[in-house]
Design an enzyme around this catalytic site. Sequence first.
Site, PDB file in Angstrom:
ATOM      1  N   SER A 114       0.515  -0.966  -0.157  1.00 33.95           N
ATOM      2  CA  SER A 114       0.290  -0.278  -0.018  1.00 33.95           C
ATOM      3  C   SER A 114       0.772   1.649  -0.210  1.00 33.95           C
ATOM      4  CB  SER A 114      -0.962  -0.309   1.693  1.00 33.95           C
ATOM      5  OG  SER A 114      -1.858   1.148   1.156  1.00 33.95           O
ATOM      6  N   ASP A 116      -5.327  -4.091  -2.406  1.00 34.99           N
ATOM      7  CA  ASP A 116      -4.379  -4.097  -1.310  1.00 34.99           C
ATOM      8  C   ASP A 116      -4.409  -5.066  -0.515  1.00 34.99           C
ATOM      9  OD1 ASP A 116      -3.610  -3.229   1.099  1.00 34.99           O
ATOM     10  OD2 ASP A 116      -3.880  -0.314   0.339  1.00 34.99           O
TER      11      ASP A 116
END
Length: 798
Positions: free
Chosen positions: A345, A627
């Site tokens: 991320s 993610d």
Amino acid sequence: MAPAPAFAPQPEVAESSLLSVRVLRAHGFPSRDLLSPSDCYVCLWLPTATSQELRTRTVRNCSCPVWNQTFRFRIQGLLKNVLELKVFDRDQLSVDDLLFSVLFDVGTLRAGETRLESFTLNPQGPERLDVEFHLRRLPEPPEQLLTNGVLVARELCSLDVCMEKASAATLGSSNGEGVELSVVGSYEGNQKVSVHAGPVSFHCPSYWDPELTIHLQNAAQEPLRVPLRTLPPNQPVKVAFPSAQETPLELKLKAEEVPGELSMRLGFGPCAGEQAFLGQRKQVVAKALKRLLQLEEDLPEDQVPVVAVMANGGGIRAMTALLGQLSGLQQLGLLDCVTYITGASGSTWAMADLYEDPDWSRKDLAGPIAMARARVTRSKLGVLAPERLWQYQRELRERAEQGHPSCFTDLWCLLNEALLHDQPHHRTLSEQRKALSRGQNPLPIYCALNTKDRRLNTFEFGEWVEFTPYEVGFPKYGAFIPPELFGSEFFMGRLMKRLPESRICFLEGIWSNLFAANLEDSLYWTSDPAQFWDRWAQARASLDKEVIPYSRLEEPPTATVAGRIAEVFKGLLTRRPLVGSTPNFLRGLEFHRNYFENPNFSAWKDTILDALPNQLTPSERYLCLLDVGYFVNTSCLPLLPPDRDVDLILSFDYSLDGAFQQLELVGRYCREQSIPFPAITPTPEELLRPQECHIFSDPARPDAPVVLHFPLVSDSFRHYSVPGVRRGPAEETGGELNLAAVGSPYHYTQLTYSEEDADKLLGLARYNICNNQEQILEGLREAVERRRRRRRPRPAPE
């Protein structure tokens, strides 16, 4: 060019067999219709033998239907051949009701055997499906397969079709739109060919006995069919079809075998490029350790420990803090001891920027930090300015013209880039190899998660995907491609359509893709993650026993009204409305008959579908990447395979709602997966007041890495501006940071920081590293000693 693949797949010879499946009868199926008995039929799907789902005739108004129909499949014994049988009740007014389904492992049959099976949902229940199976060896030339023991690539054939002559009536109009052609099961599917256009090509597995179907405009005329096996190999053939028109339809066909060489690597362990890098990096690490630990002699190569930085996600907070921590490591001379840096991320944003400079770790990081500070403190309103919107539209249109599928994720990638940079960055992941060419920097590994776009939540199906400058791939399957080819289209391990390599912003958007979440994933973010992990652990406990039996029965969710409502509700919870559309480079690959027992696969099995090969990722056309934080917000998993042999992990955690939560989830994941990892058991005092650095190790497991965990806490930083220097009265506010889960200026929804908040976060991250120099050095000493013990030869028995 990409480095040569390592651990090339091994060729294996597979013998053909003929599987005969005679669907006999069914008993005791209750009717789903209110006024009449069931109208039953059976569907058969064996994807290793054909791309088409076959079905029996429908027996109307009968609770005990008899079909007595035989279906034949040509199969290869080296593959995991799992036949799916589904019984449906036909409905004229709605979707046909699924009564039940069964999976049958054909590998349990012996050549020459005939077996009658009666499949039941419940031994005491009335429902039963009777099926007879027979397996017979075929006297055919063996098929050459390539396999890594988990995935299998099979032989492909290609067909080139060129239209020589055709009438306007055949083409359907005077302007010659073309005739529609199809090869069922081919990569291309349907295509059109016309007189003035060039040839079209089809690629299809040879073992399916494919045939060309020509769909004429005249609906009254049956489609024309040409079996490819009737064409001489590697020789063009002209075929004329009779027509009532003056100009017949004339096609030139050429069938040939596709070369067996793959465009991807099927293998486990580091690729050749990574292995070459490790050899060079060990020299850098050995030199740094000799200086830092004041060793008298140079470390032999096999005693150089592998040290990794594990940076977690957290949006702009993670990006900013990681830069501060790396500058702290550089200040202490420790950065040259690091072999890997993994990111997830927001931390990947900092990594991607740093690796634009091939010598970033050899230079003062003040420059990159100043640029990052300027970006996080400036206004973000300009990302939606009209000129920016036109720029996004223009680039998305250009990508579509190149062949990239259009999806919302691409727009998010461009918005994300605009939030982080003033101008587009025309860099690619493959260009980062320049930063590794001499072993001068650690190797970056960027993490993502592959999921299903519907029907399952991320805890029921999630597969780790890693991105490095050398390769992109699935460690679970042992399948990797060069980053230059990520986004291009593959079929059966061969490159079908090469597209230009995407700018790295389109990867950063994938690594931080929050928009592919479904409602059930979102619940994870707003509740206690432990309850989701409890469900995952329960699924894993049953999966250990889930080696595909010779039959497996499933009661359909539509069996009752309540079941139908639950199915609709689950569909709403698990559908991903803004899913990305990355072409699946595993498409078409099949599974080895022993894939589930392969240690490289079973050590990483994560999902409830791992025992169901027909439903795993190679069957999908697109990947669904998002993610990793929707499973566990960490980048640790690429560091755990034994081939990377990591000794010491510097865990950088940027959570605001639990200093140990994500690391505890990693420890639990490793325990469930039987992966060597120290127990993460902070004391009640540490949970109440976490320190700057915590050490976790397991002396009884020398194969488990030592973990130095650095949560994002402000402990002594509030009193000291640098280690050993107390703050004066005018500096006290510089050590006060709001790191609460609610109301913090560093919350992940905050896209802009004040200059004061940015400086505080950078200072805290750097300070927490520098203030724990001795703990890090002690961890390095322990890593060196552990390597020596592991490499030290055992004394010979007396």
